[in-house]
Design an enzyme around this catalytic site. Sequence first.
Site, PDB file in Angstrom:
ATOM      1  N   HIS A   1       3.023   2.407   2.093  1.00 27.93           N
ATOM      2  CA  HIS A   1       3.374   3.093   3.334  1.00 27.93           C
ATOM      3  C   HIS A   1       4.184   2.130   4.201  1.00 27.93           C
ATOM      4  O   HIS A   1       4.220   0.923   3.948  1.00 27.93           O
ATOM      5  CB  HIS A   1       2.139   3.638   4.080  1.00 27.93           C
ATOM      6  CG  HIS A   1       1.192   2.593   4.570  1.00 27.93           C
ATOM      7  ND1 HIS A   1      -0.138   2.835   4.780  1.00 27.93           N
ATOM      8  CD2 HIS A   1       1.373   1.299   4.890  1.00 27.93           C
ATOM      9  CE1 HIS A   1      -0.729   1.744   5.220  1.00 27.93           C
ATOM     10  NE2 HIS A   1       0.163   0.802   5.290  1.00 27.93           N
TER      11      HIS A   1
ATOM     12  N   ASN B   1       0.816  -1.217   0.000  1.00 24.89           N
ATOM     13  CA  ASN B   1       0.000   0.000   0.000  1.00 24.89           C
ATOM     14  C   ASN B   1       0.852   1.271   0.000  1.00 24.89           C
ATOM     15  O   ASN B   1       0.337   2.368   0.215  1.00 24.89           O
ATOM     16  CB  ASN B   1      -0.938   0.003   1.209  1.00 24.89           C
ATOM     17  CG  ASN B   1      -1.991  -1.082   1.112  1.00 24.89           C
ATOM     18  OD1 ASN B   1      -2.499  -1.368   0.034  1.00 24.89           O
ATOM     19  ND2 ASN B   1      -2.306  -1.713   2.240  1.00 24.89           N
TER      20      ASN B   1
ATOM     21  N   CYS C   1       3.813   7.293   7.553  1.00 24.66           N
ATOM     22  CA  CYS C   1       4.949   8.010   6.980  1.00 24.66           C
ATOM     23  C   CYS C   1       5.337   7.334   5.676  1.00 24.66           C
ATOM     24  O   CYS C   1       5.113   6.124   5.487  1.00 24.66           O
ATOM     25  CB  CYS C   1       6.131   8.064   7.953  1.00 24.66           C
ATOM     26  SG  CYS C   1       6.937   6.489   8.251  1.00 24.66           S
TER      27      CYS C   1
END
Length: 425
Positions: free
Chosen positions: A331, A329, A366
């Site tokens: 991340h 995904n 993040c």
Amino acid sequence: MVASVAASAFFPVPSSSSSSSSSSLTGSAKPSSISLAKGPDALDARGLVAKPASNSGGLQVKVNAQATTRINGSKVGLKIDTNKLEDTPSIPSSAPRTFYNQLPDWSVLLAAITTIFLAAEKQWTLMDWKPRRPDMLADAFGLGKIIENGLVYRQNFSIRSYEIGADQTASIETLMNHLQETALNHVKCAGLLGNGFGSTPEMSKKNLIWVVTKMQVLVEHYPSWGDIIEVDTWAAASGKNGMRRDWHVRDSQTGQTIMRASSNWVMMNKNTRRLSKFPEEVRAELEPYFMDRVPVIDDDNRKLPKLDDDTADHVRKGLTPRWSDLDVNQHVNNVKYIGWILESAPISILESHELASMTLEYRRECGRDSVLQSLTSVSNDCTDGSAELPIECQHLLRLEGGPEIVKGQTEWRPKKRAPFPVGSP
């Protein structure tokens, strides 16, 4: 020479001293002789000393031979050139053909049959994976199985050599990876895996993904290299827009509890990166698999204390994600945060204590270009002679610009075993 003697036992050979008998071998059988050697000490085919029989001084061996040989009722005469026989070098005769040495090589045949049966058994194992009982489903490759009326997924893991650390035990990150693996395999084995990382088909249609908001972990003890652990996981509803997932990890041999964990998850839009409500279509997919069971860990609702540069005892700066830290995904995987949090834990604690419990609150994600800082505060310092006391730490993982990524709290207990000696392989 030996071949000549052997041949003379079966075929009539003319004598070198009788020219009349060498022309043909008809009539009654008469003794004939073969000159073997010169001298009084020559031996005949029976091991007896041959007597001189001619003026030339050659010794002869007498053998009996039939003058006429019948093949299929016809008389066949056999002629042998004595000179050629004497000049022919001796050739070892081959082994006689018997019933035994004409049999096929049974070991090769048996090996071929065994190979065929093993290949057939392997193919049958891969294809015949359907459940033998309605209350148990197993995946095609034996990685795990769904039990308890299809609501609990169970999978075993072997602790590998590369998953242990200096304490000769599996790391907390290894165990957390096993938890994540079983959660995804549960969704896959239940037939609910869409295109996303654990997303259902309806979630994939709406570009929704799961993100964890809270994780609580209690570790009873850490497994060692070669241990087999058994992980049970199940899901339950959590409020109107969330899902709870629990895990219970045991030693597969003794049944002793190794770890318990409970987590809360919500949905996020993959494109906008904003939280989403629980669509009814997704709820209809998941509710049949939700289990009505109390959390394996009581929810700790205590507010984590604020941590900043003034209250932190240890700070580690300049942490950046690697490409391998990103999941499908795009991340950072939530397990990676645990390693970053422990980057700022003092080495004195890591050497004398082991992680007993952990509570993490995930605030935001993040990306690969983020630069992070890890902050840790310690309730008591184990370097002042209090190494036998439990230790509590507060943690914060944040971007260098200030926004919080993860807040956490850990408890540490004294180690039960000594680490590897310094300098040992």
